[in-house]
Design a protein around this motif. Sequence first.
Motif, PDB file in Angstrom:
ATOM      1  N   SER A  55      49.123  46.703  34.223  1.00 23.75           N
ATOM      2  CA  SER A  55      48.333  47.856  34.659  1.00 23.75           C
ATOM      3  C   SER A  55      49.285  48.975  35.059  1.00 23.75           C
ATOM      4  O   SER A  55      50.482  48.748  35.259  1.00 23.75           O
ATOM      5  CB  SER A  55      47.414  47.475  35.821  1.00 23.75           C
ATOM      6  N   HIS A  56      48.736  50.168  35.180  1.00 22.73           N
ATOM      7  CA  HIS A  56      49.559  51.328  35.516  1.00 22.73           C
ATOM      8  C   HIS A  56      48.991  51.988  36.768  1.00 22.73           C
ATOM      9  O   HIS A  56      47.876  52.505  36.747  1.00 22.73           O
ATOM     10  CB  HIS A  56      49.577  52.325  34.347  1.00 22.73           C
ATOM     11  N   LEU A  57      49.765  51.955  37.851  1.00 22.30           N
ATOM     12  CA  LEU A  57      49.360  52.575  39.103  1.00 22.30           C
ATOM     13  C   LEU A  57      49.637  54.070  39.027  1.00 22.30           C
ATOM     14  O   LEU A  57      50.781  54.496  38.909  1.00 22.30           O
ATOM     15  CB  LEU A  57      50.112  51.946  40.271  1.00 22.30           C
ATOM     16  N   ILE A  58      48.582  54.865  39.070  1.00 24.82           N
ATOM     17  CA  ILE A  58      48.708  56.316  38.957  1.00 24.82           C
ATOM     18  C   ILE A  58      48.907  56.939  40.338  1.00 24.82           C
ATOM     19  O   ILE A  58      49.797  57.754  40.542  1.00 24.82           O
ATOM     20  CB  ILE A  58      47.463  56.914  38.252  1.00 24.82           C
ATOM     21  N   VAL A  59      48.058  56.553  41.283  1.00 27.74           N
ATOM     22  CA  VAL A  59      48.131  57.073  42.648  1.00 27.74           C
ATOM     23  C   VAL A  59      47.912  55.935  43.621  1.00 27.74           C
ATOM     24  O   VAL A  59      47.033  55.094  43.420  1.00 27.74           O
ATOM     25  CB  VAL A  59      47.053  58.159  42.899  1.00 27.74           C
ATOM     26  N   CYS A  60      48.694  55.910  44.677  1.00 26.70           N
ATOM     27  CA  CYS A  60      48.476  54.981  45.782  1.00 26.70           C
ATOM     28  C   CYS A  60      49.048  55.651  47.017  1.00 26.70           C
ATOM     29  O   CYS A  60      50.252  55.624  47.249  1.00 26.70           O
ATOM     30  CB  CYS A  60      49.158  53.638  45.533  1.00 26.70           C
TER      31      CYS A  60
ATOM     32  N   ILE B 163      44.155  53.504  39.327  1.00 29.04           N
ATOM     33  CA  ILE B 163      44.905  52.515  38.553  1.00 29.04           C
ATOM     34  C   ILE B 163      44.266  52.342  37.182  1.00 29.04           C
ATOM     35  O   ILE B 163      43.049  52.220  37.071  1.00 29.04           O
ATOM     36  CB  ILE B 163      45.003  51.163  39.304  1.00 29.04           C
ATOM     37  N   ALA B 164      45.097  52.372  36.154  1.00 28.77           N
ATOM     38  CA  ALA B 164      44.630  52.176  34.784  1.00 28.77           C
ATOM     39  C   ALA B 164      44.879  50.729  34.390  1.00 28.77           C
ATOM     40  O   ALA B 164      45.995  50.219  34.516  1.00 28.77           O
ATOM     41  CB  ALA B 164      45.361  53.109  33.827  1.00 28.77           C
ATOM     42  N   ILE B 165      43.822  50.079  33.940  1.00 31.11           N
ATOM     43  CA  ILE B 165      43.936  48.700  33.448  1.00 31.11           C
ATOM     44  C   ILE B 165      43.519  48.738  31.983  1.00 31.11           C
ATOM     45  O   ILE B 165      42.330  48.745  31.672  1.00 31.11           O
ATOM     46  CB  ILE B 165      43.056  47.738  34.268  1.00 31.11           C
TER      47      ILE B 165
ATOM     48  N   LEU C 146      39.283  42.323  30.770  1.00 28.01           N
ATOM     49  CA  LEU C 146      39.385  41.148  31.627  1.00 28.01           C
ATOM     50  C   LEU C 146      38.058  40.409  31.669  1.00 28.01           C
ATOM     51  O   LEU C 146      37.042  40.972  32.055  1.00 28.01           O
ATOM     52  CB  LEU C 146      39.755  41.568  33.050  1.00 28.01           C
ATOM     53  N   ASN C 147      38.091  39.134  31.293  1.00 31.51           N
ATOM     54  CA  ASN C 147      36.932  38.270  31.445  1.00 31.51           C
ATOM     55  C   ASN C 147      37.138  37.292  32.596  1.00 31.51           C
ATOM     56  O   ASN C 147      36.268  36.474  32.879  1.00 31.51           O
ATOM     57  CB  ASN C 147      36.648  37.517  30.154  1.00 31.51           C
ATOM     58  N   TYR C 148      38.284  37.376  33.225  1.00 31.01           N
ATOM     59  CA  TYR C 148      38.613  36.608  34.423  1.00 31.01           C
ATOM     60  C   TYR C 148      39.331  37.583  35.338  1.00 31.01           C
ATOM     61  O   TYR C 148      40.337  38.194  34.959  1.00 31.01           O
ATOM     62  CB  TYR C 148      39.525  35.429  34.066  1.00 31.01           C
TER      63      TYR C 148
ATOM     64  N   GLY D 255      38.153  46.009  33.322  1.00 33.36           N
ATOM     65  CA  GLY D 255      39.322  46.588  32.672  1.00 33.36           C
ATOM     66  C   GLY D 255      38.964  47.563  31.567  1.00 33.36           C
ATOM     67  O   GLY D 255      37.833  48.031  31.469  1.00 33.36           O
ATOM     68  N   ASN D 256      39.978  47.903  30.774  1.00 28.37           N
ATOM     69  CA  ASN D 256      39.863  48.862  29.681  1.00 28.37           C
ATOM     70  C   ASN D 256      39.363  50.210  30.204  1.00 28.37           C
ATOM     71  O   ASN D 256      38.596  50.891  29.540  1.00 28.37           O
ATOM     72  CB  ASN D 256      38.950  48.337  28.571  1.00 28.37           C
ATOM     73  N   ARG D 257      39.820  50.562  31.416  1.00 28.39           N
ATOM     74  CA  ARG D 257      39.428  51.820  32.037  1.00 28.39           C
ATOM     75  C   ARG D 257      40.352  52.144  33.197  1.00 28.39           C
ATOM     76  O   ARG D 257      41.182  51.329  33.581  1.00 28.39           O
ATOM     77  CB  ARG D 257      37.983  51.781  32.513  1.00 28.39           C
TER      78      ARG D 257
END
Length: 153
Positions: free
Chosen positions: A11-16, A32-34, A38-40, A99-101
């Motif tokens: 995943s990509h952390l954009i802002v924290c 965060i972009a994932i 994810l099915n789990y 995910g995928n968002r």
Amino acid sequence: MHCIDTPYKKSHLIVCEMIKFDNSTVGLNISIAIPIVLNYFELTAKLFYKYTSYRPFMIDWTVELCKAVRSTNLNPSTALVMRVIEETMPEFYYPCPHGNRTYTLIWTFHPAHIPSTLPSGDYRLDIYFRDATRTTLFAIQNFGSVRKQGIIG
């Protein structure tokens, strides 16, 4: 309150960043972009109490979110975790696939979610979101103090 174990592999952390509100509470501004589906989707919450250093204390929960959202019969600890997610992170409270968002939220941990039986002292709460391979997608650490008057910080 801050993000930990960065950078993440899947995943990509954009802002924290921690933000302070007018009423003196704090929140965590997260984006965060994932990019994977994810099915789990696992959430792990561990509570630590500070003696001379932080040591595990009482709460060590792992909840598979995809299964828990679909289930109507939850054990009490899973029901508590799911209620906290539903109230504080509704962006994550829906059936899989996840995910995928990109997820964007301002997260605050409300004192109402703290068990009234916790003894006074300093605490650390570690929260991890992981996929099926137990790879960390996102993780935060939250510090606070419990006094007779309630939670501080």
